[in-house]
Design a protein around this motif. Structure first.
Motif, PDB file in Angstrom:
ATOM      1  N   GLU A  53       0.860  -1.180   0.000  1.00 44.27           N
ATOM      2  CA  GLU A  53       0.000   0.000   0.000  1.00 44.27           C
ATOM      3  C   GLU A  53       0.902   1.237   0.000  1.00 44.27           C
ATOM      4  OE1 GLU A  53      -3.440   1.757   3.042  1.00 44.27           O
ATOM      5  OE2 GLU A  53      -1.794   0.551   3.825  1.00 44.27           O
ATOM      6  N   ASN A  68      -7.458   5.400  -2.023  1.00 43.00           N
ATOM      7  CA  ASN A  68      -6.316   4.530  -1.751  1.00 43.00           C
ATOM      8  C   ASN A  68      -6.495   3.307  -2.656  1.00 43.00           C
ATOM      9  OD1 ASN A  68      -4.396   2.794  -0.659  1.00 43.00           O
ATOM     10  ND2 ASN A  68      -4.801   3.428   1.456  1.00 43.00           N
ATOM     11  N   LYS A  73      -9.574   0.866  -1.600  1.00 43.36           N
ATOM     12  CA  LYS A  73      -9.675   0.395  -0.217  1.00 43.36           C
ATOM     13  C   LYS A  73     -11.066   0.690   0.356  1.00 43.36           C
ATOM     14  CE  LYS A  73      -7.024   0.923   4.117  1.00 43.36           C
ATOM     15  NZ  LYS A  73      -5.902   1.707   4.707  1.00 43.36           N
ATOM     16  N   THR A  90      -6.672  -4.296   1.308  1.00 44.53           N
ATOM     17  CA  THR A  90      -5.616  -3.345   1.648  1.00 44.53           C
ATOM     18  C   THR A  90      -5.586  -3.096   3.150  1.00 44.53           C
ATOM     19  OG1 THR A  90      -5.883  -2.239  -0.497  1.00 44.53           O
ATOM     20  CG2 THR A  90      -4.701  -1.033   1.201  1.00 44.53           C
ATOM     21  N   CYS A  91      -4.489  -3.399   3.776  1.00 43.84           N
ATOM     22  CA  CYS A  91      -4.130  -3.003   5.138  1.00 43.84           C
ATOM     23  C   CYS A  91      -5.278  -3.154   6.146  1.00 43.84           C
ATOM     24  CB  CYS A  91      -3.580  -1.574   5.121  1.00 43.84           C
ATOM     25  SG  CYS A  91      -2.534  -1.169   6.551  1.00 43.84           S
ATOM     26  N   ASP A 125      -8.295  -3.294   5.944  1.00 40.30           N
ATOM     27  CA  ASP A 125      -9.295  -4.289   5.539  1.00 40.30           C
ATOM     28  C   ASP A 125      -9.117  -5.612   6.269  1.00 40.30           C
ATOM     29  OD1 ASP A 125     -10.703  -2.787   3.562  1.00 40.30           O
ATOM     30  OD2 ASP A 125      -9.350  -3.436   1.962  1.00 40.30           O
TER      31      ASP A 125
END
Length: 266
Positions: A40, A91, A106, A141-142, A144
């Motif tokens: 990311e 993002n 995201k 992403t992250c 998530d």
């Protein structure tokens, strides 16, 4: 399928980060990878104004990533920022190469631990999957990773592997949470999870002097039964992992949590 995780410490210059992405994509190709995953915010790290660096998906930065993917013959997944209609950015994961060209915005924004991603970032609105060589891939992403329903949704959409770029925030207990959550999501969806984080910036120079999530490293590849099969430490590195998508089918036959759900109740 051979997956490469390129754990980089992105700086503030999209051009310099693009050069690193191109070089690492070529390196991954030389090591026989089918897919290379970048973190990311690979376009530019958090902690700077994102609006000035954001570009559309048909802009020059994304176009150069596509060119790198085409030259190397790989699927490239890289975090970038794209303009949102309300003046914020999105993002975005650019997902390109091997006949695939799509993106994921995201869904869950990092409004936690005193940080407010939603102040400058607009959320996405769809789950995204793609198919490479007959294998379903899902994307997250992250932050998530804290939402199991996204991973089970990706499994329902056909994902046998989930690719998870991140720029994980540092702090007490955060490394342990990262590992626990990645392993738990693999178990929830009984699928492979390949999680690629930003390297700890302190491993390449002075700390950036921001409270924004700039990475802790510890990228990993986790099996459908929650086993860590390969991992990196805190610094930059290229992790190559061989995964067998048929292990997803085997895990789902052994632990059929997806089939055993109770949608009539929950």
């Amino acid at each position: 399928m051979r997956i490469a995780l390129s754990q980089m410490a992105a700086g503030t210059s999209p051009a310099e980060n693009l050069a690193a992405i191109a070089a690492q994509t070529e390196r991954a190709a030389h090591q026989g990878a089918d897919v290379v995953v970048f973190p990311e915010a690979a376009m530019a790290r958090f902690g700077i104004p994102l609006g000035p660096v954001a570009e559309p998906l048909d802009g020059p930065w994304a176009s150069e990533v596509r060119s790198a993917a085409r030259r190397a013959g790989l699927l490239v997944v890289a975090g970038m920022f794209t303009p949102a209609p309300d003046g914020r950015v999105r993002n975005t994961l650019l997902i390109t190469g091997r006949g695939i060209d799509t993106h994921y915005d995201k869904l869950h924004l990092f409004d936690a631990f005193g940080f407010a991603e939603s102040a400058t970032v607009a959320p996405g609105g769809r789950a995204v999957t793609a198919e490479l060589d007959g294998v379903g891939l899902g994307f997250a992403t992250c932050y998530d990773v804290r939402f199991p329903e996204l991973f089970t949704r990706l499994a329902d959409l056909g994902a046998r592997v989930v690719l998870l770029p991140a720029s994980w925030g540092a702090g007490p207990g955060k490394r342990e949470q990262w590992e626990l959550l990645v392993r738990a999501r693999a178990l929830d969806a009984t699928c492979w999870v390949a999680a690629c984080g930003q390297a700890d910036p302190a491993t390449v120079g002075p700390p950036p002097g921001t409270t924004a999530p700039t990475g802790i490293g510890h990228s990993m590849v986790v099996s459908p039964l929650g086993e860590i099969r390969a991992r990196l430490g805190t610094g930059p590195g290229l992790l190559i992992a061989e995964i067998d998508p048929e292990e997803t089918d085997s895990a789902r036959a052994t632990v059929p949590v997806l089939a055993n759900r109770r949608p009539d109740v929950l």
